[in-house]
Design a protein around this motif. Structure first.
Motif: not given
Length: 83
Positions: A1-8
């Protein structure tokens, strides 16, 4: 997933409990939605537009909001009103 570990932040995440974000409230007060298809994207883009300082003119706002698809044609209500 492109947002793994990112905050959205989602449209639901803008509210503070039962208190809507000022832009969410403005959309309701100004009747700036119709079918609701694009409303979350328009609000999220609007928040970024404001936070990043792209509100110098109607043209600038329109440019920064232009990536959202609106199926019912409410675009004019998103960028034509001033506070």
């Amino acid at each position: 997933m492109r947002l793994d570990g990112a905050e959205a932040t989602t449209i639901e995440g803008l509210a503070d409990g039962d208190e809507l974000h000022p832009l969410q409230r403005a959309f309701i007060e100004q009747d700036a939605f119709q079918c609701g298809f694009c409303t979350p994207g328009q609000i999220m883009s609007g928040v970024d537009c404001i936070e990043e300082g792209h509100t110098g003119s109607h043209e600038e706002i329109r440019e920064w909001m232009s990536g959202n698809i609106c199926r019912c044609g409410c675009y004019v209500k998103y960028s034509s009103r001033r506070s």
